[in-house]
Scaffold this motif. Sequence first.
Motif, PDB file in Angstrom:
ATOM      1  N   UNK A 281     -36.015  59.730 -66.237  1.00 51.56           N
ATOM      2  CA  UNK A 281     -35.067  58.650 -66.548  1.00 51.56           C
ATOM      3  C   UNK A 281     -35.298  57.450 -65.638  1.00 51.56           C
ATOM      4  N   UNK A 282     -35.417  57.700 -64.342  1.00 60.05           N
ATOM      5  CA  UNK A 282     -35.630  56.590 -63.404  1.00 60.05           C
ATOM      6  C   UNK A 282     -36.979  55.913 -63.647  1.00 60.05           C
ATOM      7  N   UNK A 283     -37.984  56.710 -63.963  1.00 58.25           N
ATOM      8  CA  UNK A 283     -39.315  56.136 -64.216  1.00 58.25           C
ATOM      9  C   UNK A 283     -39.272  55.230 -65.453  1.00 58.25           C
ATOM     10  N   UNK A 284     -38.609  55.697 -66.519  1.00 56.54           N
ATOM     11  CA  UNK A 284     -38.498  54.893 -67.732  1.00 56.54           C
ATOM     12  C   UNK A 284     -37.700  53.608 -67.470  1.00 56.54           C
ATOM     13  N   UNK A 285     -36.769  53.676 -66.521  1.00 52.49           N
ATOM     14  CA  UNK A 285     -35.904  52.529 -66.212  1.00 52.49           C
ATOM     15  C   UNK A 285     -36.513  51.637 -65.124  1.00 52.49           C
ATOM     16  N   UNK A 286     -37.799  51.917 -64.770  1.00 55.89           N
ATOM     17  CA  UNK A 286     -38.521  51.150 -63.747  1.00 55.89           C
ATOM     18  C   UNK A 286     -37.839  51.189 -62.381  1.00 55.89           C
ATOM     19  N   UNK A 287     -37.137  52.269 -62.113  1.00 60.45           N
ATOM     20  CA  UNK A 287     -36.537  52.472 -60.785  1.00 60.45           C
ATOM     21  C   UNK A 287     -37.441  53.451 -60.041  1.00 60.45           C
ATOM     22  N   UNK A 288     -38.598  52.946 -59.644  1.00 60.35           N
ATOM     23  CA  UNK A 288     -39.678  53.790 -59.161  1.00 60.35           C
ATOM     24  C   UNK A 288     -39.309  54.515 -57.874  1.00 60.35           C
ATOM     25  N   UNK A 289     -38.614  53.863 -56.963  1.00 58.59           N
ATOM     26  CA  UNK A 289     -38.234  54.513 -55.706  1.00 58.59           C
ATOM     27  C   UNK A 289     -37.376  55.746 -55.974  1.00 58.59           C
ATOM     28  N   UNK A 290     -36.451  55.609 -56.909  1.00 57.15           N
ATOM     29  CA  UNK A 290     -35.592  56.751 -57.231  1.00 57.15           C
ATOM     30  C   UNK A 290     -36.398  57.854 -57.937  1.00 57.15           C
ATOM     31  N   UNK A 291     -37.313  57.451 -58.817  1.00 57.35           N
ATOM     32  CA  UNK A 291     -38.149  58.451 -59.491  1.00 57.35           C
ATOM     33  C   UNK A 291     -38.974  59.224 -58.481  1.00 57.35           C
ATOM     34  N   UNK A 292     -39.563  58.524 -57.514  1.00 55.61           N
ATOM     35  CA  UNK A 292     -40.369  59.197 -56.494  1.00 55.61           C
ATOM     36  C   UNK A 292     -39.502  60.047 -55.573  1.00 55.61           C
ATOM     37  N   UNK A 293     -38.281  59.624 -55.335  1.00 52.39           N
ATOM     38  CA  UNK A 293     -37.379  60.449 -54.518  1.00 52.39           C
ATOM     39  C   UNK A 293     -37.126  61.792 -55.205  1.00 52.39           C
ATOM     40  N   UNK A 294     -36.992  61.768 -56.546  1.00 56.23           N
ATOM     41  CA  UNK A 294     -36.785  63.028 -57.274  1.00 56.23           C
ATOM     42  C   UNK A 294     -38.051  63.892 -57.243  1.00 56.23           C
ATOM     43  N   UNK A 295     -39.224  63.272 -57.421  1.00 54.35           N
ATOM     44  CA  UNK A 295     -40.457  64.075 -57.386  1.00 54.35           C
ATOM     45  C   UNK A 295     -40.690  64.639 -55.984  1.00 54.35           C
ATOM     46  N   UNK A 296     -40.365  63.874 -54.961  1.00 53.95           N
ATOM     47  CA  UNK A 296     -40.521  64.380 -53.596  1.00 53.95           C
ATOM     48  C   UNK A 296     -39.565  65.532 -53.319  1.00 53.95           C
ATOM     49  N   UNK A 297     -38.352  65.445 -53.876  1.00 53.29           N
ATOM     50  CA  UNK A 297     -37.396  66.551 -53.722  1.00 53.29           C
ATOM     51  C   UNK A 297     -37.914  67.807 -54.416  1.00 53.29           C
ATOM     52  N   UNK A 298     -38.537  67.633 -55.578  1.00 52.57           N
ATOM     53  CA  UNK A 298     -39.122  68.779 -56.278  1.00 52.57           C
ATOM     54  C   UNK A 298     -40.262  69.381 -55.455  1.00 52.57           C
ATOM     55  N   UNK A 299     -41.122  68.533 -54.894  1.00 55.12           N
ATOM     56  CA  UNK A 299     -42.255  69.034 -54.114  1.00 55.12           C
ATOM     57  C   UNK A 299     -41.800  69.672 -52.802  1.00 55.12           C
ATOM     58  N   UNK A 300     -40.660  69.269 -52.292  1.00 59.08           N
ATOM     59  CA  UNK A 300     -40.116  69.921 -51.101  1.00 59.08           C
ATOM     60  C   UNK A 300     -39.739  71.361 -51.417  1.00 59.08           C
ATOM     61  N   UNK A 301     -39.278  71.594 -52.681  1.00 57.37           N
ATOM     62  CA  UNK A 301     -38.955  72.959 -53.101  1.00 57.37           C
ATOM     63  C   UNK A 301     -40.213  73.802 -53.269  1.00 57.37           C
ATOM     64  N   UNK A 302     -41.283  73.176 -53.769  1.00 61.10           N
ATOM     65  CA  UNK A 302     -42.539  73.902 -53.980  1.00 61.10           C
ATOM     66  C   UNK A 302     -43.696  72.899 -53.910  1.00 61.10           C
ATOM     67  N   UNK A 303     -44.319  72.771 -52.727  1.00 63.87           N
ATOM     68  CA  UNK A 303     -45.379  71.762 -52.553  1.00 63.87           C
ATOM     69  C   UNK A 303     -46.620  72.012 -53.398  1.00 63.87           C
ATOM     70  N   UNK A 304     -46.781  73.235 -53.888  1.00 57.61           N
ATOM     71  CA  UNK A 304     -47.987  73.570 -54.648  1.00 57.61           C
ATOM     72  C   UNK A 304     -47.729  73.744 -56.144  1.00 57.61           C
ATOM     73  N   UNK A 305     -46.588  73.308 -56.607  1.00 55.50           N
ATOM     74  CA  UNK A 305     -46.333  73.379 -58.050  1.00 55.50           C
ATOM     75  C   UNK A 305     -47.159  72.284 -58.727  1.00 55.50           C
ATOM     76  N   UNK A 306     -48.121  72.668 -59.570  1.00 56.92           N
ATOM     77  CA  UNK A 306     -49.011  71.640 -60.150  1.00 56.92           C
ATOM     78  C   UNK A 306     -48.295  70.642 -61.041  1.00 56.92           C
ATOM     79  N   UNK A 307     -47.196  71.068 -61.653  1.00 59.35           N
ATOM     80  CA  UNK A 307     -46.506  70.169 -62.577  1.00 59.35           C
ATOM     81  C   UNK A 307     -45.643  69.154 -61.827  1.00 59.35           C
ATOM     82  N   UNK A 308     -45.140  69.536 -60.650  1.00 57.85           N
ATOM     83  CA  UNK A 308     -44.456  68.556 -59.808  1.00 57.85           C
ATOM     84  C   UNK A 308     -45.474  67.525 -59.294  1.00 57.85           C
ATOM     85  N   UNK A 309     -46.657  68.024 -58.896  1.00 60.11           N
ATOM     86  CA  UNK A 309     -47.714  67.126 -58.434  1.00 60.11           C
ATOM     87  C   UNK A 309     -48.163  66.189 -59.555  1.00 60.11           C
TER      88      UNK A 309
END
Length: 452
Positions: A281-309
């Motif tokens: 949603x944030x990526x589609x709305x061009x709110x890139x910082x928020x989109x990356x904050x969500x992806x970083x939160x996902x990678x914090x849960x699992x740094x090696x999840x290929x789909x989060x990467x």
Amino acid sequence: MMRIITSILAVIATLSLAVQPVAAQSILRDAETEALFQDMVDPLAVAAGLHKGAIEVVLINDPSINAFVAGGQRIYVHSGLINAADSANEVQGVLAHELGHIMGGHVIRSSEGMGKAANISILSMLLGVAAMAAGAGEAGAGVMAMGQQAAMGSYLSFSRVQESSADAASVDYLSKAGISGKGSVAFFKILQNQEFRYGYRQDDDAAFYRTHPLTGDRIQRLQADFEKDPAWNKPPDPDLERRFQRVKAKLYGYLASPAATLRAYPDYMTGIPARYARAYAYHKDARIDKALAETDALLKMDPDDPYFLELKGQVLLESGRPADALAPLRKATEITGNAPLIAATFGHALIATEDVSHFNEAESVLKKAVARDRENPFAWYQLGTVYAAKGDMPRARLASAEQLVMTNRPAEALQNAQAAERGLPTGSPDWIRAQDIEMEARADLDRKRDRN
């Protein structure tokens, strides 16, 4: 007379709608979703006597609740069905039903039902015209009207038999696979609620005009059969369920408006599905910082999840930061063993840096992607870009021909295939492939001329 013929042809055309191939519908492709679908359908395919990987599940961008087969060994699932389903087990029930259509050869046999209906229509037309010629105009018109109704009734009855057969097959496949039928029954109840909401009649008279048996009757029959099965009370696969909820949220975030997604998955929801949806949603709305904050939160849960990467790399790439996207996409590609869709995105990022030192890696990655998934026009386009940048125009034209022929642009595909053929070594595998594309493009053009 022309009006009469037109109405009869309309009846036959209506009957043919049930077996039309996929057309004018966009296919949604995602590595994680396709891996999940494959793991959901494989045990059912094995139960039906096929091998793993024999059945492919394709996701269609359509909000209606539907799934269908159109020949071959592919099951097409609408995005609306995934949105409506509450569990992976429900979707497996749908897949088992559609597999029943495949194994029963129902798409091929549909021509039998249409042929019988068409014969009834034509016979009634001839009898009606004869009656009119004899001066019995009203009687002739009545014969033709009754014939059309009989033709439609004949085909609908044929269709209902096929649906009942697919229901019975789904019970067998789920049972042999050790999968509970509770999801199948639950999904039919979702369909029944939809019918109630839209005011569809449920009486016996209404059943005559339906392609499927009455949903209530199907629920009763299926539940009676499933409750006898030892798998009825077997718990659902927790891993499939976890993955399904991720994919469902991911799909919702991708397709819905950002506002709708943020209402459905507000900030206080911190699980993986919610973060997935909000990242899109944030990526589609061009709110890139928020989109990356969500992806970083996902990678914090699992740094090696290929789909989060993959998602982080996609956000960076599509926001104009291809160099930053390389690390997560390279890692995702390595972890998945060059999964074609992820590898294609990685190849695109390598090219988008406009750094020629990345082009050899891009070529290698993209060649592996198309070798494993030839039906990937995006990867072919990127590979053609690399070839062109390196001055290998014959292979650039060949890659373009591959991309164009599968995106239904046969005239352009033909031109590129012919140009590639002229520049490639005679008898080489690429030269032979250019000839194959040329023949395929010519056949497509001939079919289009015949239709016109």
